[in-house]
Design an enzyme around this catalytic site. Sequence first.
Site: not given
Length: 355
Positions: A177, A253, A350
Amino acid sequence: MDIRENIPLAPYTTLKIGGPARFFASATKESDIAELVRFAKKNRRRLLVIGEGTNILVADVGFSGLVIKMEIKGRRVSASASASASASASAADPETVLVEASAGEIWDELVDWSVSEGLYGLENLSAIPGTVGAAPIQNIGAYGADASNVITNVRAFDTSKMAFVDLSNEDCRFSYRDSIFKQKKGRYIVTSVIFALKKRGRVNIEYRDLKEYFKRLGKTDPVALTPKMVREAVIEIRWGKLPDWKKWGTAGSFFKNPIISAKRYESIKAKYPDAPGFPEPDGRVKISAAWLLDRICKAKGLMEGNVGMYENQALVLVTKPGATAAAVVDFTTKLIEQIEHETTVKLEAEVEWVN
Ligand SMILES: Cc1cc2nc3c(=O)[nH]c(=O)nc-3n(C[C@H](O)[C@H](O)[C@H](O)COP(=O)(O)OP(=O)(O)OC[C@H]3O[C@@H](n4cnc5c(N)ncnc54)[C@H](O)[C@@H]3O)c2cc1C
């Protein structure tokens, strides 16, 4: 160019919250980008590029700079004039098809097209909302695959050099990520991405949910499976776990899975023997943020006013109409603090905070 003022950003995000952009413009061609960057520099305004707004949390006060909505469309198959040496090298392999997609293309339309062509490489990343241009930013990933596995090159406007640049996979410094686009935030505006897909291959169903899905169907030999079958499986599994982002406010998420030292993981295991951990190549251990949220905060279905966690997935934040960015920050801060108190692990978002 049509640069509009004081445009509410909430409708441009899937969380459906946040205040206005001081300036807002759509970019439909590459030449728009340089012009808009010049405008921002001249007016001493910060820049924010958005795609479908599926991974951002905009502050209630909004964004005081210029928002560029990426709408450059188009797709080209096989090596192109703009493809760099590394992409051309991949093209020399007769089994490889190079696909260059513009940043404003919808990600899942690209995936759908690739599997309908029988191409291998994108199928595990099915049904991820957003644009192609955002895929390299956080190196999107799901079901055992990351975009970086198939990205050969990224074309971007470098706002420092005021020129277009071609970045190889290595230049992008991809990791979990993360990428150079996050590390050097605001420097690059992605305009297209080149993917190396395979005409023949073997699907990857190593990820637990996928493995179990095909086991239930009695299809355990990956060689007998096509990318289309994997895409259908991923979509079915995802719909069981994720809210419909067209109905709920959500950004998928909300937190990243923490990666911690093996020693730290052992100390968590001593307290919580059932804590799942996944070894990383560098010896560290990735632990499940969803598990921490569920086990420690009982987060599945937990609501506080108009903000909460989805009832089927503790990692997925959802918002109801009337939610504010302040309420999201408040709610998620409490979860972070509770988990840190119990485990010393500090969850990181995130979703990107825009203010
Ligand atoms: C229901 C749901 C499920 C999701 N599932 C997953 C998943 O499984 N895996 C996963 O990795 N993500 C997932 N996400 C997150 C999201 O889909 C991805 O991060 C996606 O790539 C964001 O695309 P976007 O166009 O909406 O980007 P935006 O949200 O608009 O922007 C995200 C970031 O990228 C930057 N950016 C966007 N476009 C450009 C560009 N052209 N140039 C430079 N910077 C740019 C923005 O400035 C911002 O920092 C999910 C989100 C939702 C709502």
